[in-house]
Design a protein around this motif. Structure first.
Motif, PDB file in Angstrom:
ATOM      1  N   LEU A 152       1.382  -5.097   4.601  1.00  0.00           N
ATOM      2  CA  LEU A 152       0.231  -5.739   5.218  1.00  0.00           C
ATOM      3  C   LEU A 152      -0.897  -5.850   4.199  1.00  0.00           C
ATOM      4  O   LEU A 152      -1.033  -5.029   3.298  1.00  0.00           O
ATOM      5  CB  LEU A 152      -0.241  -4.931   6.430  1.00  0.00           C
ATOM      6  N   PHE A 153      -1.711  -6.866   4.371  1.00  0.00           N
ATOM      7  CA  PHE A 153      -2.780  -7.110   3.415  1.00  0.00           C
ATOM      8  C   PHE A 153      -3.803  -5.984   3.433  1.00  0.00           C
ATOM      9  O   PHE A 153      -4.114  -5.411   4.478  1.00  0.00           O
ATOM     10  CB  PHE A 153      -3.483  -8.439   3.746  1.00  0.00           C
ATOM     11  N   LYS A 154      -4.332  -5.652   2.272  1.00  0.00           N
ATOM     12  CA  LYS A 154      -5.448  -4.723   2.170  1.00  0.00           C
ATOM     13  C   LYS A 154      -6.267  -5.099   0.945  1.00  0.00           C
ATOM     14  O   LYS A 154      -5.740  -5.667  -0.017  1.00  0.00           O
ATOM     15  CB  LYS A 154      -4.965  -3.276   2.064  1.00  0.00           C
ATOM     16  N   PRO A 155      -7.565  -4.776   0.955  1.00  0.00           N
ATOM     17  CA  PRO A 155      -8.397  -5.090  -0.219  1.00  0.00           C
ATOM     18  C   PRO A 155      -8.081  -4.156  -1.377  1.00  0.00           C
ATOM     19  O   PRO A 155      -7.668  -3.015  -1.178  1.00  0.00           O
ATOM     20  CB  PRO A 155      -9.824  -4.869   0.298  1.00  0.00           C
ATOM     21  N   TYR A 156      -8.259  -4.645  -2.590  1.00  0.00           N
ATOM     22  CA  TYR A 156      -8.026  -3.856  -3.780  1.00  0.00           C
ATOM     23  C   TYR A 156      -9.331  -3.697  -4.550  1.00  0.00           C
ATOM     24  O   TYR A 156     -10.133  -4.619  -4.618  1.00  0.00           O
ATOM     25  CB  TYR A 156      -6.984  -4.545  -4.675  1.00  0.00           C
ATOM     26  N   HIS A 157      -9.549  -2.515  -5.131  1.00  0.00           N
ATOM     27  CA  HIS A 157     -10.787  -2.221  -5.832  1.00  0.00           C
ATOM     28  C   HIS A 157     -10.486  -1.617  -7.200  1.00  0.00           C
ATOM     29  O   HIS A 157      -9.471  -0.956  -7.386  1.00  0.00           O
ATOM     30  CB  HIS A 157     -11.653  -1.243  -5.037  1.00  0.00           C
ATOM     31  N   GLY A 158     -11.376  -1.819  -8.142  1.00  0.00           N
ATOM     32  CA  GLY A 158     -11.299  -1.141  -9.431  1.00  0.00           C
ATOM     33  C   GLY A 158      -9.981  -1.370 -10.151  1.00  0.00           C
ATOM     34  O   GLY A 158      -9.510  -2.494 -10.308  1.00  0.00           O
ATOM     35  N   ASP A 159      -9.354  -0.281 -10.589  1.00  0.00           N
ATOM     36  CA  ASP A 159      -8.101  -0.379 -11.334  1.00  0.00           C
ATOM     37  C   ASP A 159      -7.005  -1.001 -10.491  1.00  0.00           C
ATOM     38  O   ASP A 159      -6.142  -1.711 -11.000  1.00  0.00           O
ATOM     39  CB  ASP A 159      -7.661   1.002 -11.813  1.00  0.00           C
ATOM     40  N   ASP A 160      -6.988  -0.717  -9.183  1.00  0.00           N
ATOM     41  CA  ASP A 160      -5.982  -1.332  -8.314  1.00  0.00           C
ATOM     42  C   ASP A 160      -6.114  -2.849  -8.310  1.00  0.00           C
ATOM     43  O   ASP A 160      -5.114  -3.570  -8.287  1.00  0.00           O
ATOM     44  CB  ASP A 160      -6.137  -0.812  -6.881  1.00  0.00           C
ATOM     45  N   ALA A 161      -7.359  -3.342  -8.348  1.00  0.00           N
ATOM     46  CA  ALA A 161      -7.572  -4.785  -8.372  1.00  0.00           C
ATOM     47  C   ALA A 161      -7.027  -5.373  -9.664  1.00  0.00           C
ATOM     48  O   ALA A 161      -6.424  -6.451  -9.674  1.00  0.00           O
ATOM     49  CB  ALA A 161      -9.063  -5.095  -8.241  1.00  0.00           C
ATOM     50  N   ARG A 162      -7.213  -4.654 -10.767  1.00  0.00           N
ATOM     51  CA  ARG A 162      -6.726  -5.153 -12.048  1.00  0.00           C
ATOM     52  C   ARG A 162      -5.198  -5.228 -12.058  1.00  0.00           C
ATOM     53  O   ARG A 162      -4.608  -6.183 -12.555  1.00  0.00           O
ATOM     54  CB  ARG A 162      -7.228  -4.243 -13.174  1.00  0.00           C
ATOM     55  N   LEU A 163      -4.543  -4.230 -11.480  1.00  0.00           N
ATOM     56  CA  LEU A 163      -3.092  -4.254 -11.393  1.00  0.00           C
ATOM     57  C   LEU A 163      -2.629  -5.404 -10.506  1.00  0.00           C
ATOM     58  O   LEU A 163      -1.663  -6.101 -10.823  1.00  0.00           O
ATOM     59  CB  LEU A 163      -2.575  -2.928 -10.827  1.00  0.00           C
ATOM     60  N   PHE A 164      -3.336  -5.610  -9.398  1.00  0.00           N
ATOM     61  CA  PHE A 164      -2.957  -6.672  -8.474  1.00  0.00           C
ATOM     62  C   PHE A 164      -3.028  -8.033  -9.149  1.00  0.00           C
ATOM     63  O   PHE A 164      -2.176  -8.892  -8.959  1.00  0.00           O
ATOM     64  CB  PHE A 164      -3.884  -6.631  -7.256  1.00  0.00           C
ATOM     65  N   GLU A 165      -4.063  -8.222  -9.976  1.00  0.00           N
ATOM     66  CA  GLU A 165      -4.258  -9.489 -10.650  1.00  0.00           C
ATOM     67  C   GLU A 165      -3.320  -9.664 -11.841  1.00  0.00           C
ATOM     68  O   GLU A 165      -3.260 -10.728 -12.432  1.00  0.00           O
ATOM     69  CB  GLU A 165      -5.702  -9.601 -11.134  1.00  0.00           C
ATOM     70  N   ALA A 166      -2.570  -8.623 -12.200  1.00  0.00           N
ATOM     71  CA  ALA A 166      -1.727  -8.686 -13.388  1.00  0.00           C
ATOM     72  C   ALA A 166      -0.472  -9.520 -13.188  1.00  0.00           C
ATOM     73  O   ALA A 166       0.301  -9.698 -14.098  1.00  0.00           O
ATOM     74  CB  ALA A 166      -1.337  -7.273 -13.838  1.00  0.00           C
ATOM     75  N   GLY A 167      -0.239  -9.991 -11.970  1.00  0.00           N
ATOM     76  CA  GLY A 167       0.883 -10.899 -11.809  1.00  0.00           C
ATOM     77  C   GLY A 167       1.825 -10.588 -10.678  1.00  0.00           C
ATOM     78  O   GLY A 167       2.905 -11.155 -10.593  1.00  0.00           O
ATOM     79  N   TYR A 168       1.492  -9.656  -9.780  1.00  0.00           N
ATOM     80  CA  TYR A 168       2.359  -9.403  -8.645  1.00  0.00           C
ATOM     81  C   TYR A 168       2.380 -10.616  -7.731  1.00  0.00           C
ATOM     82  O   TYR A 168       1.428 -11.378  -7.654  1.00  0.00           O
ATOM     83  CB  TYR A 168       1.864  -8.204  -7.846  1.00  0.00           C
TER      84      TYR A 168
END
Length: 230
Positions: A152-168
């Motif tokens: 399910l969708f959840k917001p990402y912050h900080g380092d988690d946001a950077r990982l999320f944007e890395a190409g998943y």
């Protein structure tokens, strides 16, 4: 996932992507059951023995595994343990195995290991790569109906946001009443207060293209390039 264990990253990868995701343990055990009746596993240190037994049990293959034998060596020293691996593999064969799995990615250079008595050796890194190739060639994707349904969708912050944007692979977009997928620095301060540490600003750089022997375009990148682009 190039680690001979039962890492949660395999299941997590299947949740966030429909593309094939395989682990070394899963692939090697599947190959072993196709070419023999019972198999044994040779690993590095003794601490891996119970972990791998649990991993085999998770796959439902306990009755077909004669056991796990350690060579008492660090993973970093795995390549130099040929004779120890040979002896441990012979012990597995004496226990009734007709297939021996090299239970560490560090044993990959021993893929030509020969054992007497017709015992087959499975090298897990090659087994995993070929498993991926098979799934792709058959056009098979990970089922999203139950076990590996997208999270399910959840917001990402900080380092988690950077990982999320890395190409998943992104899950479905949030509705208007949900928080954004990646919270900006300004938004993060408004949520967590002015003391919140701002995540570093990064821009994912495209990986350098290359071509394999067949002329197909491929991509080569390091772990740091993928997860922590500069």
């Amino acid at each position: 996932i190039a680690c001979f264990s039962a890492p949660p990253a395999v299941a997590a990868g299947r949740e966030i992507s429909a593309k094939p995701v395989v682990g070394l343990l899963d692939s090697a055990c599947a190959a072993a059951t196709l070419v023999g009746d019972r198999f044994g596993i040779v690993t590095t240190s003794r601490s891996w023995e119970p972990l791998l037994r649990h991993g085999v049990a998770r796959l439902g293959l306990t009755e077909r595994c004669v056991g796990v034998r350690a060579v008492d060596a660090r993973v970093a020293d795995a390549e130099g343990q040929l004779e120890r691996v040979r002896r441990a593999a012979a012990d597995c064969a004496n226990d009734g195995a007709d297939v021996v799995i090299l239970g560490c990615a560090g044993f990959a250079a021993m893929d030509d290991l020969q054992l007497p008595g017709g015992v087959v050796v499975v090298e897990p890194l090659l087994a995993a790569v070929q498993a991926c190739h098979f799934l792709l060639s058959q056009g098979l994707s990970t089922s999203k109906r139950s076990l590996y349904a997208a999270p399910l969708f959840k917001p990402y912050h900080g380092d988690d946001a950077r990982l999320f944007e890395a190409g998943y692979d992104r899950p479905s977009e949030p509705s208007d009443d949900q928080a954004p997928a990646v919270t900006t620095t300004k938004q993060r301060h408004s949520i967590a207060g002015p003391r919140a540490r701002s995540p570093p600003t990064t821009t994912r750089r495209p990986p350098p293209p290359s071509h394999d022997a067949d002329g197909d375009k491929t991509t080569v990148m390091t772990y740091d390039d993928y997860f922590f682009p500069k």
